[in-house]
Design a protein around this motif. Structure first.
Motif, PDB file in Angstrom:
ATOM      1  N   ILE A 112       0.859  -1.180   0.000  1.00  0.00           N
ATOM      2  CA  ILE A 112       0.000   0.000   0.000  1.00  0.00           C
ATOM      3  C   ILE A 112       0.897   1.232   0.000  1.00  0.00           C
ATOM      4  CG2 ILE A 112      -1.764   1.281   1.285  1.00  0.00           C
ATOM      5  CD1 ILE A 112      -2.526  -1.521   2.531  1.00  0.00           C
ATOM      6  N   TYR A 113       0.725   2.076  -1.005  1.00  0.00           N
ATOM      7  CA  TYR A 113       1.500   3.316  -1.075  1.00  0.00           C
ATOM      8  C   TYR A 113       0.737   4.439  -0.390  1.00  0.00           C
ATOM      9  CZ  TYR A 113       4.455   1.305  -4.795  1.00  0.00           C
ATOM     10  OH  TYR A 113       5.309   0.539  -5.525  1.00  0.00           O
ATOM     11  N   GLY A 114       1.489   5.415   0.087  1.00  0.00           N
ATOM     12  CA  GLY A 114       0.885   6.635   0.594  1.00  0.00           C
ATOM     13  C   GLY A 114       0.511   6.548   2.052  1.00  0.00           C
TER      14      GLY A 114
ATOM     15  N   MET B 190      -4.350   6.746  -0.163  1.00  0.00           N
ATOM     16  CA  MET B 190      -3.750   5.421  -0.169  1.00  0.00           C
ATOM     17  C   MET B 190      -4.014   4.708  -1.490  1.00  0.00           C
ATOM     18  SD  MET B 190      -3.918   3.777   3.593  1.00  0.00           S
ATOM     19  CE  MET B 190      -5.517   3.043   3.360  1.00  0.00           C
ATOM     20  N   THR B 191      -2.976   4.052  -2.012  1.00  0.00           N
ATOM     21  CA  THR B 191      -3.150   3.221  -3.201  1.00  0.00           C
ATOM     22  C   THR B 191      -2.718   1.798  -2.868  1.00  0.00           C
ATOM     23  OG1 THR B 191      -2.530   5.099  -4.568  1.00  0.00           O
ATOM     24  CG2 THR B 191      -2.555   2.956  -5.643  1.00  0.00           C
ATOM     25  N   THR B 192      -3.607   0.853  -3.060  1.00  0.00           N
ATOM     26  CA  THR B 192      -3.234  -0.543  -2.870  1.00  0.00           C
ATOM     27  C   THR B 192      -2.717  -1.083  -4.191  1.00  0.00           C
ATOM     28  OG1 THR B 192      -4.977  -0.745  -1.223  1.00  0.00           O
ATOM     29  CG2 THR B 192      -4.059  -2.796  -2.090  1.00  0.00           C
ATOM     30  N   ALA B 193      -1.390  -1.249  -4.277  1.00  0.00           N
ATOM     31  CA  ALA B 193      -0.778  -1.705  -5.532  1.00  0.00           C
ATOM     32  C   ALA B 193      -0.804  -3.229  -5.624  1.00  0.00           C
ATOM     33  CB  ALA B 193       0.646  -1.186  -5.645  1.00  0.00           C
ATOM     34  N   LEU B 194      -0.640  -3.910  -4.485  1.00  0.00           N
ATOM     35  CA  LEU B 194      -0.715  -5.376  -4.450  1.00  0.00           C
ATOM     36  C   LEU B 194      -1.590  -5.756  -3.271  1.00  0.00           C
ATOM     37  CD1 LEU B 194       3.088  -6.266  -4.842  1.00  0.00           C
ATOM     38  CD2 LEU B 194       1.347  -6.294  -6.653  1.00  0.00           C
TER      39      LEU B 194
ATOM     40  N   GLY C  47       0.318  -7.806 -17.551  1.00  0.00           N
ATOM     41  CA  GLY C  47      -0.829  -7.040 -17.083  1.00  0.00           C
ATOM     42  C   GLY C  47      -0.773  -5.631 -17.647  1.00  0.00           C
ATOM     43  N   HIS C  48      -1.920  -4.945 -17.563  1.00  0.00           N
ATOM     44  CA  HIS C  48      -1.986  -3.582 -18.078  1.00  0.00           C
ATOM     45  C   HIS C  48      -1.221  -2.629 -17.181  1.00  0.00           C
ATOM     46  CE1 HIS C  48      -4.774  -4.661 -21.147  1.00  0.00           C
ATOM     47  NE2 HIS C  48      -5.649  -5.162 -20.274  1.00  0.00           N
ATOM     48  N   SER C  49      -1.023  -1.427 -17.693  1.00  0.00           N
ATOM     49  CA  SER C  49      -0.387  -0.372 -16.915  1.00  0.00           C
ATOM     50  C   SER C  49      -1.183  -0.128 -15.627  1.00  0.00           C
ATOM     51  CB  SER C  49      -0.345   0.891 -17.783  1.00  0.00           C
ATOM     52  OG  SER C  49       0.125   1.949 -17.027  1.00  0.00           O
ATOM     53  N   GLY C  50      -0.477  -0.051 -14.520  1.00  0.00           N
ATOM     54  CA  GLY C  50      -1.132   0.198 -13.234  1.00  0.00           C
ATOM     55  C   GLY C  50      -1.598  -1.055 -12.517  1.00  0.00           C
ATOM     56  N   ALA C  51      -1.389  -2.224 -13.133  1.00  0.00           N
ATOM     57  CA  ALA C  51      -1.857  -3.483 -12.540  1.00  0.00           C
ATOM     58  C   ALA C  51      -1.055  -3.895 -11.301  1.00  0.00           C
ATOM     59  CB  ALA C  51      -1.809  -4.601 -13.578  1.00  0.00           C
ATOM     60  N   GLY C  52       0.187  -3.393 -11.214  1.00  0.00           N
ATOM     61  CA  GLY C  52       1.032  -3.732 -10.064  1.00  0.00           C
ATOM     62  C   GLY C  52       2.309  -4.471 -10.415  1.00  0.00           C
ATOM     63  N   LYS C  53       2.625  -4.558 -11.719  1.00  0.00           N
ATOM     64  CA  LYS C  53       3.791  -5.333 -12.166  1.00  0.00           C
ATOM     65  C   LYS C  53       5.106  -4.832 -11.587  1.00  0.00           C
ATOM     66  CE  LYS C  53       3.074  -4.487 -16.534  1.00  0.00           C
ATOM     67  NZ  LYS C  53       1.878  -3.633 -16.411  1.00  0.00           N
ATOM     68  N   SER C  54       5.347  -3.531 -11.702  1.00  0.00           N
ATOM     69  CA  SER C  54       6.667  -3.084 -11.241  1.00  0.00           C
ATOM     70  C   SER C  54       6.753  -3.097  -9.723  1.00  0.00           C
ATOM     71  CB  SER C  54       7.089  -1.745 -11.838  1.00  0.00           C
ATOM     72  OG  SER C  54       6.096  -0.834 -11.738  1.00  0.00           O
ATOM     73  N   THR C  55       5.651  -2.855  -9.062  1.00  0.00           N
ATOM     74  CA  THR C  55       5.655  -2.999  -7.601  1.00  0.00           C
ATOM     75  C   THR C  55       5.993  -4.442  -7.233  1.00  0.00           C
ATOM     76  OG1 THR C  55       3.978  -1.271  -7.409  1.00  0.00           O
ATOM     77  CG2 THR C  55       4.289  -2.718  -5.500  1.00  0.00           C
ATOM     78  N   LEU C  56       5.390  -5.369  -7.929  1.00  0.00           N
ATOM     79  CA  LEU C  56       5.641  -6.796  -7.676  1.00  0.00           C
ATOM     80  C   LEU C  56       7.124  -7.136  -7.818  1.00  0.00           C
ATOM     81  CD1 LEU C  56       4.752  -9.814  -7.442  1.00  0.00           C
ATOM     82  CD2 LEU C  56       4.430  -9.780  -9.908  1.00  0.00           C
TER      83      LEU C  56
END
Ligand code: ADP
Ligand code: ADP
Length: 232
Positions: free
Chosen positions: A10-12, A17-21, A38-47
């Protein structure tokens, strides 16, 4: 080789708050090439950034080679990170260092003896086909050559795992194919486990053994590439 358990990021802060994963589970076996699409914003780079703890998970476990990295202290984590190589969309090379010195960099950092560094760097430059370019600077290289330097650098500390963050997204189709072929060769030669994230179906279909589809921070589908993408 890699196991993510209930991974949440969770960012922020309270205000925004943004739940990325959210409670993501994933298992990657030794020696396989595993793709996450996955599409942009799906959480790939956070993962992918959570796997080497470039990003601290809010909750959950990150197991790499039998160790939960979220439980380690700073020094232990540094040691384990050496066993996780990473390559990037925009290569992240040192612009004021030669090809040779970029590849040598992880080894110089750990105080490896010079003769050992030379032997290793020479071997890696041969592996990625850049022996003749060892004295050049990144600005003198094509995109594909830069990514080859990135791959050689990532392999310098003999990692158990290679993480690829949109590694071919900045390259033209032909160069993409040559980099994918190199990754496949390296996977076969060293039985190296590769986890890649991408938004390109072509990347998944050309080299991955298994694939997971990520959507809004969770895995919505997973399996062998042929089963997930060739369904009626
Ligand atoms: P992808 O790589 O699939 O495009 P990301 O992991 O970059 O997805 O992003 C997942 C979600 O997390 C998005 O909603 C994004 O806006 C948000 N996000 C990513 N990084 C940050 C950050 N540093 N701070 C706040 N929100 C972020
Ligand atoms: P120093 O001890 O002054 O740091 P180095 O041995 O690191 O010297 O190398 C000086 C330069 O020579 C580096 O910038 C590197 O690019 C180049 N170099 C070093 N070893 C090799 C090698 N085996 N092959 C090609 N170039 C090398």
């Amino acid at each position: 080789m890699i196991e993510l358990k209930q991974l949440t990021k969770i960012y922020g802060s309270k205000k925004k708050m943004t739940t990325a994963l959210s409670g993501l589970n994933l298992k990657v076996n030794k020696g396989e090439i595993f793709g996450v699409i996955g599409h942009s914003g799906a959480g790939k780079s956070t993962l992918i950034r959570c796997i080497n703890l470039l990003e601290r998970p809010s909750q959950g476990e990150v197991w790499v080679g039998g160790t939960d990295l979220t439980k380690l202290g700073k020094r232990e984590l540094q040691q384990h990170r050496r066993k996780i190589g990473m390559i990037f969309q925009h290569f992240n090379l040192l612009s004021s260092a030669t090809v040779y010195d970029n590849v040598a960099f992880p080894l110089t950092l750990t105080g490896t003896p010079k003769a050992q560094i030379q032997a290793k760097v020479n071997e890696l430059l041969a592996l990625v086909g850049l022996e003749e370019h060892r004295g050049k600077y990144p600005a003198q290289l094509s995109g594909g050559q830069k990514q080859r330097v990135g791959i050689a650098r990532a392999l310098a500390s003999d990692p158990d795992v290679l993480l690829c963050d949109e590694a071919t997204s900045a390259l033209d189709p032909q160069t993409t194919d040559s980099i994918l072929k190199l990754l496949l060769d390296i996977n076969r030669k060293f039985n190296l486990t590769i986890l890649l994230i991408t938004h390109e179906m072509h990347v998944i279909q050309s080299i991955c053994d298994r694939v997971a589809v990520i959507h809004e921070g969770g895995i919505v589908e997973e399996g062998p590439v042929t089963e997930v993408f060739l369904k009626p």
